[in-house]
Design a protein around this motif. Structure first.
Motif, PDB file in Angstrom:
ATOM      1  N   ALA A 264       0.829  -1.206   0.000  1.00  0.00           N
ATOM      2  CA  ALA A 264       0.000   0.000   0.000  1.00  0.00           C
ATOM      3  C   ALA A 264       0.863   1.256   0.000  1.00  0.00           C
ATOM      4  O   ALA A 264       0.507   2.267  -0.624  1.00  0.00           O
ATOM      5  CB  ALA A 264      -0.932  -0.006   1.209  1.00  0.00           C
ATOM      6  N   LEU A 265       1.983   1.207   0.693  1.00  0.00           N
ATOM      7  CA  LEU A 265       2.891   2.358   0.738  1.00  0.00           C
ATOM      8  C   LEU A 265       3.676   2.485  -0.564  1.00  0.00           C
ATOM      9  O   LEU A 265       3.876   3.601  -1.071  1.00  0.00           O
ATOM     10  CB  LEU A 265       3.842   2.225   1.929  1.00  0.00           C
ATOM     11  N   LEU A 266       4.116   1.359  -1.134  1.00  0.00           N
ATOM     12  CA  LEU A 266       4.846   1.413  -2.408  1.00  0.00           C
ATOM     13  C   LEU A 266       3.945   1.951  -3.519  1.00  0.00           C
ATOM     14  O   LEU A 266       4.417   2.630  -4.441  1.00  0.00           O
ATOM     15  CB  LEU A 266       5.358   0.031  -2.785  1.00  0.00           C
ATOM     16  N   GLU A 267       2.655   1.677  -3.425  1.00  0.00           N
ATOM     17  CA  GLU A 267       1.718   2.204  -4.417  1.00  0.00           C
ATOM     18  C   GLU A 267       1.752   3.731  -4.445  1.00  0.00           C
ATOM     19  O   GLU A 267       1.528   4.341  -5.494  1.00  0.00           O
ATOM     20  CB  GLU A 267       0.303   1.721  -4.096  1.00  0.00           C
ATOM     21  N   ARG A 268       2.087   4.324  -3.328  1.00  0.00           N
ATOM     22  CA  ARG A 268       2.108   5.784  -3.216  1.00  0.00           C
ATOM     23  C   ARG A 268       3.482   6.390  -3.469  1.00  0.00           C
ATOM     24  O   ARG A 268       3.591   7.497  -3.982  1.00  0.00           O
ATOM     25  CB  ARG A 268       1.604   6.194  -1.827  1.00  0.00           C
ATOM     26  N   VAL A 269       4.544   5.673  -3.102  1.00  0.00           N
ATOM     27  CA  VAL A 269       5.884   6.257  -3.225  1.00  0.00           C
ATOM     28  C   VAL A 269       6.648   5.724  -4.431  1.00  0.00           C
ATOM     29  O   VAL A 269       7.568   6.392  -4.924  1.00  0.00           O
ATOM     30  CB  VAL A 269       6.719   6.023  -1.948  1.00  0.00           C
ATOM     31  N   HIS A 270       6.292   4.529  -4.925  1.00  0.00           N
ATOM     32  CA  HIS A 270       7.003   3.973  -6.085  1.00  0.00           C
ATOM     33  C   HIS A 270       6.097   2.968  -6.803  1.00  0.00           C
ATOM     34  O   HIS A 270       6.342   1.753  -6.761  1.00  0.00           O
ATOM     35  CB  HIS A 270       8.293   3.291  -5.634  1.00  0.00           C
ATOM     36  N   LEU A 363      15.564   5.950   8.412  1.00  0.00           N
ATOM     37  CA  LEU A 363      14.692   6.076   9.589  1.00  0.00           C
ATOM     38  C   LEU A 363      13.910   7.382   9.548  1.00  0.00           C
ATOM     39  O   LEU A 363      12.731   7.428   9.920  1.00  0.00           O
ATOM     40  CB  LEU A 363      15.527   5.998  10.864  1.00  0.00           C
ATOM     41  N   ILE A 364      14.553   8.436   9.097  1.00  0.00           N
ATOM     42  CA  ILE A 364      13.856   9.718   8.951  1.00  0.00           C
ATOM     43  C   ILE A 364      12.774   9.602   7.877  1.00  0.00           C
ATOM     44  O   ILE A 364      11.642  10.077   8.051  1.00  0.00           O
ATOM     45  CB  ILE A 364      14.855  10.833   8.585  1.00  0.00           C
ATOM     46  N   ASP A 365      13.121   8.941   6.771  1.00  0.00           N
ATOM     47  CA  ASP A 365      12.147   8.762   5.689  1.00  0.00           C
ATOM     48  C   ASP A 365      10.947   7.944   6.162  1.00  0.00           C
ATOM     49  O   ASP A 365       9.799   8.242   5.800  1.00  0.00           O
ATOM     50  CB  ASP A 365      12.812   8.060   4.496  1.00  0.00           C
ATOM     51  N   ALA A 366      11.215   6.918   6.963  1.00  0.00           N
ATOM     52  CA  ALA A 366      10.123   6.075   7.463  1.00  0.00           C
ATOM     53  C   ALA A 366       9.193   6.873   8.373  1.00  0.00           C
ATOM     54  O   ALA A 366       7.964   6.735   8.307  1.00  0.00           O
ATOM     55  CB  ALA A 366      10.699   4.865   8.202  1.00  0.00           C
ATOM     56  N   LYS A 367       9.763   7.699   9.227  1.00  0.00           N
ATOM     57  CA  LYS A 367       8.934   8.517  10.121  1.00  0.00           C
ATOM     58  C   LYS A 367       8.095   9.510   9.317  1.00  0.00           C
ATOM     59  O   LYS A 367       6.902   9.703   9.593  1.00  0.00           O
ATOM     60  CB  LYS A 367       9.815   9.265  11.118  1.00  0.00           C
ATOM     61  N   ASN A 368       8.705  10.149   8.316  1.00  0.00           N
ATOM     62  CA  ASN A 368       7.959  11.089   7.474  1.00  0.00           C
ATOM     63  C   ASN A 368       6.840  10.370   6.710  1.00  0.00           C
ATOM     64  O   ASN A 368       5.737  10.912   6.553  1.00  0.00           O
ATOM     65  CB  ASN A 368       8.907  11.779   6.489  1.00  0.00           C
ATOM     66  N   LEU A 369       7.148   9.157   6.242  1.00  0.00           N
ATOM     67  CA  LEU A 369       6.145   8.387   5.511  1.00  0.00           C
ATOM     68  C   LEU A 369       4.978   8.033   6.426  1.00  0.00           C
ATOM     69  O   LEU A 369       3.816   8.034   5.997  1.00  0.00           O
ATOM     70  CB  LEU A 369       6.794   7.116   4.950  1.00  0.00           C
ATOM     71  N   TYR A 370       5.271   7.743   7.671  1.00  0.00           N
ATOM     72  CA  TYR A 370       4.220   7.407   8.631  1.00  0.00           C
ATOM     73  C   TYR A 370       3.303   8.612   8.859  1.00  0.00           C
ATOM     74  O   TYR A 370       2.082   8.457   8.924  1.00  0.00           O
ATOM     75  CB  TYR A 370       4.838   6.969   9.952  1.00  0.00           C
ATOM     76  N   HIS A 371       3.895   9.786   8.985  1.00  0.00           N
ATOM     77  CA  HIS A 371       3.078  10.990   9.189  1.00  0.00           C
ATOM     78  C   HIS A 371       2.269  11.330   7.933  1.00  0.00           C
ATOM     79  O   HIS A 371       1.148  11.828   8.032  1.00  0.00           O
ATOM     80  CB  HIS A 371       3.972  12.170   9.570  1.00  0.00           C
ATOM     81  N   GLN A 372       2.834  11.034   6.760  1.00  0.00           N
ATOM     82  CA  GLN A 372       2.150  11.347   5.511  1.00  0.00           C
ATOM     83  C   GLN A 372       1.013  10.354   5.225  1.00  0.00           C
ATOM     84  O   GLN A 372      -0.062  10.742   4.758  1.00  0.00           O
ATOM     85  CB  GLN A 372       3.154  11.322   4.350  1.00  0.00           C
ATOM     86  N   TYR A 373       1.280   9.077   5.520  1.00  0.00           N
ATOM     87  CA  TYR A 373       0.273   8.030   5.280  1.00  0.00           C
ATOM     88  C   TYR A 373       0.139   7.162   6.530  1.00  0.00           C
ATOM     89  O   TYR A 373       0.662   6.040   6.579  1.00  0.00           O
ATOM     90  CB  TYR A 373       0.679   7.151   4.093  1.00  0.00           C
ATOM     91  N   PRO A 374      -0.537   7.652   7.546  1.00  0.00           N
ATOM     92  CA  PRO A 374      -0.717   6.834   8.758  1.00  0.00           C
ATOM     93  C   PRO A 374      -1.530   5.580   8.445  1.00  0.00           C
ATOM     94  O   PRO A 374      -2.246   5.535   7.429  1.00  0.00           O
ATOM     95  CB  PRO A 374      -1.476   7.777   9.707  1.00  0.00           C
ATOM     96  N   PRO A 375      -1.427   4.560   9.265  1.00  0.00           N
ATOM     97  CA  PRO A 375      -2.079   3.275   8.964  1.00  0.00           C
ATOM     98  C   PRO A 375      -3.564   3.396   8.655  1.00  0.00           C
ATOM     99  O   PRO A 375      -4.058   2.741   7.732  1.00  0.00           O
ATOM    100  CB  PRO A 375      -1.830   2.466  10.241  1.00  0.00           C
ATOM    101  N   GLU A 376      -4.266   4.238   9.415  1.00  0.00           N
ATOM    102  CA  GLU A 376      -5.725   4.315   9.198  1.00  0.00           C
ATOM    103  C   GLU A 376      -6.077   4.869   7.818  1.00  0.00           C
ATOM    104  O   GLU A 376      -7.186   4.626   7.311  1.00  0.00           O
ATOM    105  CB  GLU A 376      -6.375   5.167  10.282  1.00  0.00           C
TER     106      GLU A 376
END
Length: 453
Positions: A264-270, A363-376
């Protein structure tokens, strides 16, 4: 609201840790603990970090000295601070020294928030040394050192869990050699393995609703090496309840679905990379070991990196390892595209993590990705991908069954028919002929003998 949650959580935590630990006590009555318990990870970032009013003391730099023997197996003294993440603080980088100073200055604030506390663990360098981790890991898990009481009888704790589980633990512990330095003696290795078995069995005995899974031994080994046995018991217990609980259900069905957060995340970032993975019919299960062990299975020999990752995950939401896996896969896009485009080769590449990944950046990228696309925000897509997985698995099973049936049909066609048996009459004639010849021969022999006489 957060104050009410915090007060409730303090009450539950005190009830869970008793003054005198008796390993023979029946913990079935503790089922209310699981049912009523409010997860610590749901606490608001505005919650006070020092809920007990006690500010932890970070040892001075001069006290953060190595244990003297960097063999990976050492006797943890609860009053000493062991830094085995580097050769010694004197040889540490200036950046690490600066982070230690920031940690020391930040934690002196009586009104420090839980969010600011977590930021220390998730930001660059994490908690830096194992000596500091031994102080702050229990704190970030809301454990009071006053509540951690010595546990006796650990030598026989294995008798309190099912034997088949214990036997599996022994097998996995025996395979945990990557957590031990090659220079460790046989005695040190055996001591480490005994303690690792004890810490696992203790948690499983305390919480019979938790099921052991392969990889849990890697998590336990990491906690044991940082915290030591006695304190590690409670830290591993807390991590198991707060972060690993869904891994320890009866089945991994929920975990198999959660892995599709990567897609689901790769669909958005790559999206191009995701299309490539789908074309080779690859599911995200290549990240299962990373997810369920917090990378301990892969980086056990690189303690400095591994312990820093544990700082990060303890300071982050439970699904953060999947976000890190997503950015790692995206980071390796070129390598994946250059791999032979089939399931086997691609899966092998993704299961083999390089040793030179720029983790601080990731790790910074992962945190930013979490804020951009939270699980819900991507839950629906995750369920859709999991539904496709189920359909694909059914398709594969149907093909496998059809293939099996075809092989069975071909096998039956190739059965060589038995040679026709000789008719009874023919067999009888042959028998008569042989008997007659033998009789005539015997008669001739006897007659010739009598003539000679």
């Amino acid at each position: 609201m957060s104050g009410a949650i915090e007060r409730h959580n303090q009450k539950v935590r005190r009830r869970n840790v008793i003054d005198t630990v008796n390993l023979s006590q029946d913990h079935k009555n503790d089922s209310n603990f699981v049912a009523e318990r409010i997860p610590l990870v749901l606490l608001s970032d505005s919650t006070e970090a020092w809920y007990d009013g006690i500010i932890p003391r970070i040892p001075d730099i001069a006290d953060l000295t190595p244990s003297g023997k960097q063999n990976g197996v050492f006797g943890q003294d609860s009053d000493s601070f062991v830094d085995n993440s580097c050769v010694g603080v004197e040889g540490s980088m200036n950046q690490e020294r600066m982070k230690i100073s920031v940690i020391r200055d930040t934690i002196t604030k009586l009104d420090l928030s839980l969010g600011d506390f977590k930021l220390l663990g998730s930001s660059n360098e994490g908690f830096v040394t194992d000596g500091i981790r031994r102080v702050l890991w229990p704190k970030i898990l809301r454990l009071s050192m006053d509540e951690i009481v010595p546990v006796e009888g650990l030598e026989t704790i294995y008798t309190k869990i099912p034997n088949e589980v214990y036997q599996q633990i022994l097998k996995d512990v025996a395979r945990s050699g990557s957590h031990i330095s090659p220079t460790a003696t046989e005695e040190e290795t055996e001591h480490f393995q005994d303690q690792l078995t004890q810490i696992i069995c203790w948690v499983l005995h305390r919480h019979p609703e938790l099921n052991y899974y392969q990889g849990y031994n890697d998590v336990a080994a990491t906690i044991l090496l940082v915290m030591g046995l006695q304190e590690g018991l409670y830290v591993l217990e807390s991590i198991s309840m707060e972060f690993l609980e869904r891994f320890m259900e009866k089945t991994m069905e929920k975990v198999n679905q959660e892995l599709f957060y990567i897609f689901a995340l790769l669909e958005r970032v790559h999206p191009t990379l995701l299309e490539h993975l789908e074309n080779v019919e690859l599911f995200p299960h290549f990240a299962l070991a990373e997810y369920t062990t917090w990378y301990a299975h892969k980086y056990a020999e690189n303690r400095k990196l591994l312990h820093r990752l544990y700082d990060y995950f303890l300071s982050s939401p439970p699904l953060m390892p999947l976000y890190l896996s997503s950015v790692i896969v995206a980071h390796r896009a070129t390598e994946i595209f250059n791999t032979t485009p089939d399931m086997g080769h691609t899966h092998k590449v993704l299961c083999t993590l390089p040793d030179d990944l720029p983790f601080e950046t990731l790790l910074i990228d992962a945190k930013n990705l979490y804020h951009q696309y939270p699980p819900e925000s991507i839950n629906k897509d995750v369920k859709d991908y999991d539904c496709k997985r189920r359909c694909k698995e059914q398709e594969w099973k149907a093909k496998a069954e059809a293939s099996r049936q075809e092989r069975e049909r071909q096998r039956r066609l190739k059965i060589v028919k038995a040679a026709p048996r000789i008719p009874y009459r023919i067999r009888s004639y042959k028998t008569i002929t042989v008997v007659t010849i033998l009789a005539l021969g015997l008669y001739a022999f006897l007659k010739s003998t009598s003539s000679l006489n």
